[in-house]
Design an enzyme around this catalytic site. Structure first.
Site, PDB file in Angstrom:
ATOM      1  N   SER A   1       0.848  -1.187   0.000  1.00  0.00           N
ATOM      2  CA  SER A   1       0.000   0.000   0.000  1.00  0.00           C
ATOM      3  C   SER A   1       0.882   1.234   0.000  1.00  0.00           C
ATOM      4  O   SER A   1       1.636   1.444   0.951  1.00  0.00           O
ATOM      5  CB  SER A   1      -0.874  -0.036   1.254  1.00  0.00           C
ATOM      6  OG  SER A   1      -1.812   0.976   1.206  1.00  0.00           O
TER       7      SER A   1
ATOM      8  N   ARG B   1       2.005 -12.483   4.682  1.00  0.00           N
ATOM      9  CA  ARG B   1       1.051 -12.375   3.584  1.00  0.00           C
ATOM     10  C   ARG B   1       1.719 -12.626   2.235  1.00  0.00           C
ATOM     11  O   ARG B   1       1.153 -13.318   1.386  1.00  0.00           O
ATOM     12  CB  ARG B   1       0.351 -11.017   3.574  1.00  0.00           C
ATOM     13  CG  ARG B   1      -0.735 -10.953   2.522  1.00  0.00           C
ATOM     14  CD  ARG B   1      -1.566  -9.698   2.543  1.00  0.00           C
ATOM     15  NE  ARG B   1      -2.430  -9.594   3.704  1.00  0.00           N
ATOM     16  CZ  ARG B   1      -3.317  -8.608   3.859  1.00  0.00           C
ATOM     17  NH1 ARG B   1      -3.414  -7.668   2.947  1.00  0.00           N
ATOM     18  NH2 ARG B   1      -4.079  -8.540   4.939  1.00  0.00           N
TER      19      ARG B   1
HETATM   20  N1  LIG Z   1      -3.360  -8.441   9.541  1.00  0.00           N
HETATM   21  C1  LIG Z   1      -2.399  -8.549   8.624  1.00  0.00           C
HETATM   22  N2  LIG Z   1      -1.788  -9.748   8.448  1.00  0.00           N
HETATM   23  C2  LIG Z   1      -0.799  -9.893   7.539  1.00  0.00           C
HETATM   24  N3  LIG Z   1      -0.355  -8.886   6.751  1.00  0.00           N
HETATM   25  C3  LIG Z   1      -0.940  -7.676   6.909  1.00  0.00           C
HETATM   26  C4  LIG Z   1      -1.970  -7.442   7.832  1.00  0.00           C
HETATM   27  N4  LIG Z   1      -2.337  -6.123   7.744  1.00  0.00           N
HETATM   28  C5  LIG Z   1      -1.557  -5.569   6.786  1.00  0.00           C
HETATM   29  N5  LIG Z   1      -0.715  -6.501   6.293  1.00  0.00           N
HETATM   30  C6  LIG Z   1       0.308  -6.288   5.262  1.00  0.00           C
HETATM   31  O1  LIG Z   1       0.898  -5.016   5.457  1.00  0.00           O
HETATM   32  C7  LIG Z   1       0.771  -4.258   4.269  1.00  0.00           C
HETATM   33  C8  LIG Z   1       0.691  -2.790   4.616  1.00  0.00           C
HETATM   34  O2  LIG Z   1      -0.404  -2.579   5.470  1.00  0.00           O
HETATM   35  S1  LIG Z   1      -1.274  -1.312   5.206  1.00  0.00           S
HETATM   36  O3  LIG Z   1      -2.045  -1.078   6.359  1.00  0.00           O
HETATM   37  O4  LIG Z   1      -1.966  -1.523   3.971  1.00  0.00           O
HETATM   38  N6  LIG Z   1      -0.259  -0.089   4.956  1.00  0.00           N
HETATM   39  C9  LIG Z   1       0.705   0.267   5.818  1.00  0.00           C
HETATM   40  O5  LIG Z   1       0.857  -0.279   6.895  1.00  0.00           O
HETATM   41  C10 LIG Z   1       1.643   1.361   5.314  1.00  0.00           C
HETATM   42  N7  LIG Z   1       2.485   1.794   6.394  1.00  0.00           N
HETATM   43  C11 LIG Z   1       2.455   0.837   4.142  1.00  0.00           C
HETATM   44  O6  LIG Z   1       3.123  -0.351   4.497  1.00  0.00           O
HETATM   45  C12 LIG Z   1      -0.480  -4.798   3.615  1.00  0.00           C
HETATM   46  O7  LIG Z   1      -0.501  -4.494   2.239  1.00  0.00           O
HETATM   47  C13 LIG Z   1      -0.310  -6.287   3.869  1.00  0.00           C
HETATM   48  O8  LIG Z   1       0.628  -6.847   2.964  1.00  0.00           O
END
Ligand SMILES: Nc1ncnc2c1ncn2[C@@H]1O[C@H](COS(=O)(=O)NC(=O)[C@@H](N)CO)[C@@H](O)[C@H]1O
Length: 420
Positions: free
Chosen positions: A350, A388
């Site tokens: 993201s 992920r």
């Molecule tokens: N609960 C979760 N479990 C596993 N991976 C996750 C989870 N939440 C987010 N992520 C991973 O973390 C990435 C970034 O999370 S986000 O909330 O979209 N964005 C951010 O945190 C920003 N700081 C960019 O990294 C996601 O695209 C996903 O790949």
């Protein structure tokens, strides 16, 4: 946060952002509070001035005047204190409303309340065509004993995982690989704690809107962050950075904790959505220049796409809608990776531009070439988040006999082997 001058000069734009981001905020009430606070400040200053004028007259006054003057000065002082208490209350209320102000979304963002309005900008890599019945990542893990997904749930509860053997090694090496690649692009590798104080979450934007999604440590007046972005956004709070030292570029590595409060029933199988995971974060603090922010946004995206291409994972880049991008964003592009077992793309990265919305909250300022002190711009993007990313990695590269072929770029991580 937005500047009060900006709000007053751009009311229709701010109203539209409030509407398009689905924010509940009474802008009239906010501006009225600001007016009240300013009026109170003026009254307090006038009272202070009159009290000083009285004090100045006091020493030359005749004895019979002194008592009256003293009483006048006392009354002015008492009134000023009373108004200062009122001002404090108004400013607290105003601050709460200011924290709810949305960042202004860019004109190219699809206008809509949620992700259903997101659009696909481009896709890279052909989705695999298997000449056998492919397994999902859980079945692949079980077949190769690459994780314990059931015992650990007894120990740690749902949405937890523990990898074993070569997959455990791969996860750790992938984090190092991502740090190396982002460091090679000029970002300073930095490891940050997930533990942070409330102000850091207010500064980054997780609070006040998403407190319930955050693990709290009430005995320690702290919370656990879901991304290194929280600590990084407050690392230079309160400083006035020399403009010549910008951009500050961090490759932030941290454990990430998320309660996933709103995700009941979503992605309950396997590694897609867990409470604790690892992430390498790309973070930028640059000059308050829209062109420069746009260039950094493109760079952050490309760095992530280059890694997905090296991992030979098919993906698509998404333009997120005003309702999906989040309160503070000017622009957000998600990258979604192909997950064969779901027959769909799922978000793995993201990328966000925030202009000075976070900088105003976090008090991130710099002195520009003309010596003017300004709020900076900030941006961030996922470099790599595990577990992920393991889902598309394992599933796209599986073979008929249930092994996983390592993309060439990752083989050195695993002793040059062709298979995980
Ligand atoms: N609960 C979760 N479990 C596993 N991976 C996750 C989870 N939440 C987010 N992520 C991973 O973390 C990435 C970034 O999370 S986000 O909330 O979209 N964005 C951010 O945190 C920003 N700081 C960019 O990294 C996601 O695209 C996903 O790949």
């Amino acid at each position: 946060m937005l500047g009060m001058d900006f709000i007053k000069a751009n009311r229709p734009t701010v109203e539209r952002a409030i509407r398009d981001k689905g924010v509940t905020l009474d802008l009239d009430a906010l501006l009225a509070l600001d007016g009240d606070a300013r009026a109170l400040k003026t009254e307090i200053d006038n009272l202070r001035a009159s009290r000083n004028a009285i004090s100045a007259r006091f020493k030359d006054a005749r004895p019979e005047e002194k008592a009256a003057l003293g009483a006048e000065a006392k009354a002015a002082g008492a009134k000023a204190s009373e108004l200062e208490a009122q001002l404090g209350a108004k400013e607290t209320e105003l601050k709460q409303l200011m924290l709810k102000l949305p960042g202004i979304p860019w004109d190219g963002a699809p206008v809509g309340p949620d992700e259903s309005f997101n659009t696909v900008i481009r896709s890279e890599g052909a989705v695999p065509k298997f000449d056998f019945e492919p397994l999902d990542h859980v079945a692949l893990i079980e077949k190769n004993e690459w994780a314990d997904l059931s015992r650990i749930v007894q120990v740690s509860g749902s949405r937890t995982y523990c990898l074993k053997g070569r997959l455990a090694l791969l996860e750790t090496k992938l984090m190092g690989w991502a740090l190396d690649r982002i460091a090679a692009a000029g970002f300073t590798p930095i490891t940050v704690p997930a533990i942070a104080r409330e102000q850091a979450f207010l500064n980054q934007g997780q609070f006040p809107g998403h407190v319930e999604e955050t693990y709290a440590l009430p005995n320690d007046d702290a919370f656990l962050a879901g991304t290194a972005e929280v600590a990084l956004t407050s690392l230079h709070s309160g400083e006035i950075v020399d403009g010549a030292k910008l951009p500050i570029l961090y490759a932030g590595y941290s454990p990430c904790f998320r309660r996933e409060a709103g995700s009941a029933g979503k992605d309950v199988r396997g590694l897609l959505r867990v409470h604790q995971f690892l992430k390498v974060e790309q973070w930028v603090m640059c000059e308050a220049d829209e062109e420069m922010s746009a260039e950094w946004h493109a760079t952050l995206l490309r760095l992530a796409e280059d890694m997905l291409q090296a991992m030979e994972i098919p993906y698509q880049v998404i333009e997120t809608s005003t309702g999906d991008m989040g309160l503070g964003k000017y622009r957000m592009n998600d990258i979604e990776s192909w997950v064969p077992s779901l027959d769909k793309y799922r978000e793995t990265h993201s990328c966000s531009t925030l202009h000075d919305w976070q900088a105003r909250r976090a008090n991130l300022r710099y002195r520009d070439a003309e010596g003017k002190v300004r709020f900076a711009h900030t941006l961030n993007n996922t470099a790599l988040a595990s577990p992920r990313i393991l889902v598309p990695l394992l599933e796209n590269h599986q073979t008929a006999d249930g092994r996983v072929r390592l993309p060439a770029a990752l083989r050195d991580l695993m002793g040059g082997d062709e298979y995980l």
